[in-house]
Structures are given as structure tokens and as C-alpha cells.
Motif scaffolding. Structure first.
Motif, short mmCIF file in Angstrom:
data_model
loop_
_atom_site.label_atom_id
_atom_site.label_comp_id
_atom_site.label_asym_id
_atom_site.label_seq_id
_atom_site.Cartn_x
_atom_site.Cartn_y
_atom_site.Cartn_z
N PRO A 89 2.24 5.82 -7.80
CA PRO A 89 0.95 5.43 -8.38
C PRO A 89 1.03 4.99 -9.84
N ASN B 193 2.22 1.71 -3.48
CA ASN B 193 1.14 2.18 -4.35
C ASN B 193 0.90 3.67 -4.17
N GLU B 194 1.02 4.14 -2.94
CA GLU B 194 0.79 5.56 -2.65
C GLU B 194 1.93 6.41 -3.19
N LYS B 195 3.16 5.96 -3.02
CA LYS B 195 4.32 6.74 -3.43
C LYS B 195 4.61 6.66 -4.93
N ALA C 148 0.84 -1.21 0.00
CA ALA C 148 0.00 0.00 0.00
C ALA C 148 0.87 1.25 0.00
#
Length: 157
Positions: A122, A118-120, A115
Motif C-alpha cells: 500500500p 496495491n493490497e500487498k 489491485a
């Protein structure tokens, strides 16, 4: 009569000011927008993915010394490239290593590590969903982070 002319002049000046400021805002942000690809194909076609290869190399090392790897990447000025019809991403290898280290240090399990990535990053979200090596990468990376070393200490209580 004079007040209505003054009101019309003020309104026209206000409209001109707003239109000029909006066009300037468009010019400022136009360079920051990324290309959007419209495609009916649900599957992303990847042309180059050096992130996956680099992850496999890190897993093969088995004992990652982030400090040494980051220094080596900085000296060589290495870049990682992801190129597909949906997105283009090129970042310094040292930046990616720092992201992995930070993610492994802040995460308590492979799911939260994924996660975090995925956030850092995208642009790579579809690739991270397919990548089965992220759990292994997390385990190897976690051993060599501050919180991972603290977790490895024997419990005194």
C-alpha cells in the motif's frame, strides 16, 4: 459504611488497572506506528524509487526466471527502496519478486494484478497508479508462473 469503602477501593483499583493496561498497550504499539506526514501538497514528491527501475529491468529481461532471480537476490541480499515525503519502504528484492510472482499467478488480467500489488504494497499505491509498465510486467511475469504455463497449453477439448 464498610461496603461503600470497599466499593470505592474496588473502583479505584479498577481504574488504576485500566490506566496501566492502556499505557502498556501504547508502549507496545508505539514502535509499530509509521510516521504520518501532514502536507498540503497533493502531489507526492519521490526521492528514491528503485521499484520502478527494477520493474523496467525485469521487463527488459523479457524471460523472467523467478527461481534464478530470487536466488540471486538472496545471495546478494539486495533491497529495494522507496522514499518520499509520505512514505518510506524498504524490502528485500526476493520478497518483491515473490510478490510479483504470486500476483501474476493469482491474477487473470493486468487490472487484478495491479489491485493485488496495491493490497500487498500500500505504500506504493500512488506510484502504481502512475506506472504504465505494470501491464507489461504482468504479461511477462504471467508467462513464467504455474497458471500462466497452464494457460499456454493447447486446449484438448
Amino acid at each position: 459504611m464498610k461496603s461503600s469503602i470497599r466499593t470505592i477501593k474496588t473502583t479505584i483499583l479498577g481504574i488504576l488497572f485500566l490506566s496501566l493496561s492502556m499505557s502498556n498497550a501504547q508502549i507496545i504499539y508505539e514502535d509499530q506506528l509509521e510516521t504520518v506526514y501532514l502536507n498540503k501538497n497533493a502531489e507526492e514528491v519521490v526521492y528514491t524509487n528503485s521499484f520502478s527501475d527494477f520493474n523496467n529491468d525485469l521487463i527488459a529481461i523479457n524471460e523472467i526466471s523467478f527461481k534464478n532471480q530470487i536466488q540471486k537476490a538472496n545471495q546478494n541480499n539486495d533491497h529495494l527502496l522507496f522514499l518520499s515525503e509520505r512514505s518510506n519502504l524498504q524490502i528485500l528484492t526476493s520478497t518483491y519478486l515473490k510478490t510479483i510472482r504470486r500476483g501474476a499467478n493469482q491474477s487473470n488480467d493486468p487490472k487484478s494484478f495491479k489491485a493485488f500489488l496495491n493490497e500487498k504494497l500500500p505504500e506504493l499505491i500512488h506510484q502504481f497508479r502512475k506506472d504504465n509498465n505494470l501491464e507489461e510486467l504482468y504479461i511477462i511475469s504471467r508467462k513464467n508462473t504455474f497458471n500462466g504455463k497452464i494457460d499456454a497449453l493447447p486446449s484438448v477439448l
